[in-house]
Enzyme design. Structure first.
Site, PDB file in Angstrom:
ATOM      1  N   LYS A 155      53.536   8.286  35.760  1.00 32.58           N
ATOM      2  CA  LYS A 155      53.432   8.665  34.345  1.00 32.58           C
ATOM      3  C   LYS A 155      54.615   8.121  33.540  1.00 32.58           C
ATOM      4  CE  LYS A 155      51.200  12.549  34.091  1.00 32.58           C
ATOM      5  NZ  LYS A 155      50.933  13.995  34.195  1.00 32.58           N
ATOM      6  N   LYS A 167      53.614   5.576  30.568  1.00 29.71           N
ATOM      7  CA  LYS A 167      53.900   5.903  29.167  1.00 29.71           C
ATOM      8  C   LYS A 167      55.186   5.232  28.670  1.00 29.71           C
ATOM      9  CE  LYS A 167      51.395  10.343  29.120  1.00 29.71           C
ATOM     10  NZ  LYS A 167      51.262  11.671  28.490  1.00 29.71           N
ATOM     11  N   ASN A 210      45.638  26.696  25.892  1.00 24.62           N
ATOM     12  CA  ASN A 210      46.109  26.684  27.282  1.00 24.62           C
ATOM     13  C   ASN A 210      47.230  27.697  27.439  1.00 24.62           C
ATOM     14  OD1 ASN A 210      48.783  25.329  26.916  1.00 24.62           O
ATOM     15  ND2 ASN A 210      47.463  23.693  26.152  1.00 24.62           N
TER      16      ASN A 210
HETATM   17  N1  CTP Z   1      51.254  14.747  26.040  1.00 27.22           N
HETATM   18  C1  CTP Z   1      51.143  14.396  24.701  1.00 27.22           C
HETATM   19  N2  CTP Z   1      49.934  14.324  24.111  1.00 27.22           N
HETATM   20  C2  CTP Z   1      48.798  14.582  24.825  1.00 27.22           C
HETATM   21  C3  CTP Z   1      48.902  14.939  26.190  1.00 27.22           C
HETATM   22  C4  CTP Z   1      50.140  15.012  26.774  1.00 27.22           C
HETATM   23  O1  CTP Z   1      52.166  14.169  24.046  1.00 27.22           O
HETATM   24  N3  CTP Z   1      47.634  14.489  24.210  1.00 27.22           N
HETATM   25  C5  CTP Z   1      52.570  14.782  26.655  1.00 27.22           C
HETATM   26  C6  CTP Z   1      53.047  16.150  27.053  1.00 27.22           C
HETATM   27  O2  CTP Z   1      53.830  16.743  26.027  1.00 27.22           O
HETATM   28  C7  CTP Z   1      53.900  15.863  28.288  1.00 27.22           C
HETATM   29  C8  CTP Z   1      53.298  14.618  28.869  1.00 27.22           C
HETATM   30  O3  CTP Z   1      52.482  14.079  27.850  1.00 27.22           O
HETATM   31  O4  CTP Z   1      55.229  15.544  27.918  1.00 27.22           O
HETATM   32  C9  CTP Z   1      52.467  14.804  30.132  1.00 27.22           C
HETATM   33  O5  CTP Z   1      51.362  15.567  29.949  1.00 27.22           O
HETATM   34  P1  CTP Z   1      50.318  15.880  31.156  1.00 27.22           P
HETATM   35  O6  CTP Z   1      49.238  16.686  30.582  1.00 27.22           O
HETATM   36  O7  CTP Z   1      51.052  16.418  32.331  1.00 27.22           O
HETATM   37  O8  CTP Z   1      49.853  14.473  31.591  1.00 27.22           O
HETATM   38  P2  CTP Z   1      48.819  13.508  30.990  1.00 27.22           P
HETATM   39  O9  CTP Z   1      49.612  12.416  30.355  1.00 27.22           O
HETATM   40  O10 CTP Z   1      47.832  14.222  30.134  1.00 27.22           O
HETATM   41  O11 CTP Z   1      48.137  12.918  32.311  1.00 27.22           O
HETATM   42  P3  CTP Z   1      47.238  13.658  33.424  1.00 27.22           P
HETATM   43  O12 CTP Z   1      46.205  14.427  32.673  1.00 27.22           O
HETATM   44  O13 CTP Z   1      46.746  12.492  34.189  1.00 27.22           O
HETATM   45  O14 CTP Z   1      48.128  14.520  34.268  1.00 27.22           O
END
Ligand code: CTP
Length: 406
Positions: free
Chosen positions: A339, A343, A212
């Site tokens: 969120k 979490k 990404n």
């Molecule tokens: N994160 C993580 N591990 C993952 C995905 C996300 O630790 N597999 C953590 C990221 O480092 C960030 C937070 O979760 O601090 C939010 O990530 P984001 O991608 O914005 O949200 P998601 O929890 O994946 O939810 P959504 O896809 O619904 O936005």
């Protein structure tokens, strides 16, 4: 940063020879706006680029450039000037000046003052990118850093010489912010901070991966700000091309699963965990052992969900103060608060992404949310400035939780 971040601070500004010397004029104004009392010393070469008169008018104080100026020595001798200073800042610092400082020369007024002053020394290098990258310059910097000299910048970009690369003087406002931050109270002294940053790469075959657009800049800036605030910092970094901030221990990883293992191995002893990494949510079910050859047939990838590193840390029985990020394209506050609760975080930093915002940009804006309706909007600023504000908020919330006076 408050308007008068350097109120009453006596700054001895050294200007060395280089085309960026003209930017030091703006710096004097900004330092004074921040409340500092400024005295300027020009090297002989700086005086070829800019005039003492400019700096005298802007600083409101006499400007010195020679050790052998009898009238000036009678007014405020160089030893007095060295004692006067609370801070010595050299901007721009040329390659030659860094070399002379590294070797302890005292062959002109500025280098003599640096040796004679007990004040903290900060340098803001500015030079051609080849000169910056040269092993001699880097060795001199390492020597200076090891001696506790602060190094501000340089920035990367197009240069006066027509080349592109690292070596540009930071902007005046950034230099003032750096100096103010360096003097700020060490609000995380004695704390252990774990930060993750950057993207993760999920392999498809030996040459291809799913990744990404995360640059890692925000997480690196947080690691740096936490170290500046006195914390012992470990930075678990995905694949990024960024230099490790001074004083930070770095662990490099590639995939989400490696990220998880590196973080969980250290989370137990951390006081604070900041999840700034853009961990890939999915990975190919199994990476192909050989390079996939095209042959007309469609390639179907089955993606499976990756572990959620942040949620796992938040669920630890003895967990650190846990900070997450939320990248949202719409309804930022509502999604981020959901969120935070889902979490079980102590703090979430939300940003709106898309169209030049967020991932690859050098600046950003953040909305900080914490339980019981807590909220702070950090307006658009350089990521390093945002990182310092985030660190200040973390320290404040932890102090509140412990019942300490902040
Ligand atoms: N994160 C993580 N591990 C993952 C995905 C996300 O630790 N597999 C953590 C990221 O480092 C960030 C937070 O979760 O601090 C939010 O990530 P984001 O991608 O914005 O949200 P998601 O929890 O994946 O939810 P959504 O896809 O619904 O936005």
């Amino acid at each position: 940063m408050s308007d008068q971040a350097l109120a009453g601070v006596r700054v001895l500004l050294g200007v060395s020879g280089g085309i960026a010397a003209y930017k030091a004029a703006e710096l004097v104004r900004r330092l004074r706006d921040a409340g500092a009392d400024v005295r300027v010393v020009l090297t002989a070469n700086a005086a070829r680029f800019v005039t003492a008169l400019t700096f005298q008018a802007l600083s409101g104080n006499p400007v010195r450039s020679s050790l052998w100026d009898e009238s000036a020595e009678a007014a405020m001798g160089h030893i007095e000037l060295a004692r006067w200073a609370d801070e010595v800042l050299i901007a721009p610092a040329s390659a030659d000046l860094l070399a002379r400082l590294a070797h302890g020369h005292a062959d002109d007024l500025l280098t003599t003052l640096c040796l004679a002053s007990a004040a903290p020394l900060s340098v803001a290098p500015a030079m051609n990118q080849q000169m910056w990258a040269h092993a001699a310059t880097q060795a001199n910097l390492a020597t200076l850093r090891a001696r506790g000299v602060r190094v501000f910048g340089p920035a990367a970009g197009s240069q006066a010489c027509g080349e592109v690369g690292s070596g540009r003087l930071l902007e005046a406002g950034e230099l003032v912010a750096e100096l103010a931050a360096a003097r700020a109270p060490r609000v995380l002294a004695g704390s252990k901070v774990l930060v993750n940053a950057g993207p993760t790469y999920e392999d498809i075959d030996p040459v291809r991966f799913i990744g990404n657009r995360s640059s890692g800049r925000m997480g690196f800036a947080i690691a740096e700000a936490a170290a500046q605030a006195g914390a012992t910092v470990t930075l678990v970094a995905g694949p990024v091309s960024l230099a490790t901030p001074p004083g930070v221990t770095r662990v490099d990883v590639r995939s989400a699963r490696e990220m998880r293992a590196a973080v969980l191995a250290r989370a137990g002893e951390a006081d604070v965990f900041v999840a700034a990494a853009a961990v890939a949510d999915f990975r190919p079910q199994a990476a192909l052992p050989q390079k996939f050859k095209k042959g007309g047939a469609a390639l179907e990838l089955t993606l499976v969900e990756n572990p959620d590193v942040l949620a796992e840390v938040a669920a630890l029985p003895r967990r650190p103060f846990t900070v997450g990020f939320a990248a949202e394209t719409q309804d930022v506050e509502a999604h981020a608060r959901a969120k935070l609760e889902r979490k079980g975080l102590d703090l979430i930093a939300a940003n709106e992404v898309g169209a030049g915002r967020g991932f690859e940009a050098a600046d950003n804006a953040l909305l900080l949310l914490w339980p019981h309706g807590g909220r702070e909007h950090l307006p658009r600023a350089d990521k390093r400035e945002l990182a310092r504000a985030l660190v200040a908020r973390i320290a404040q919330l932890r102090a509140d939780a412990n019942g300490d006076p902040a």
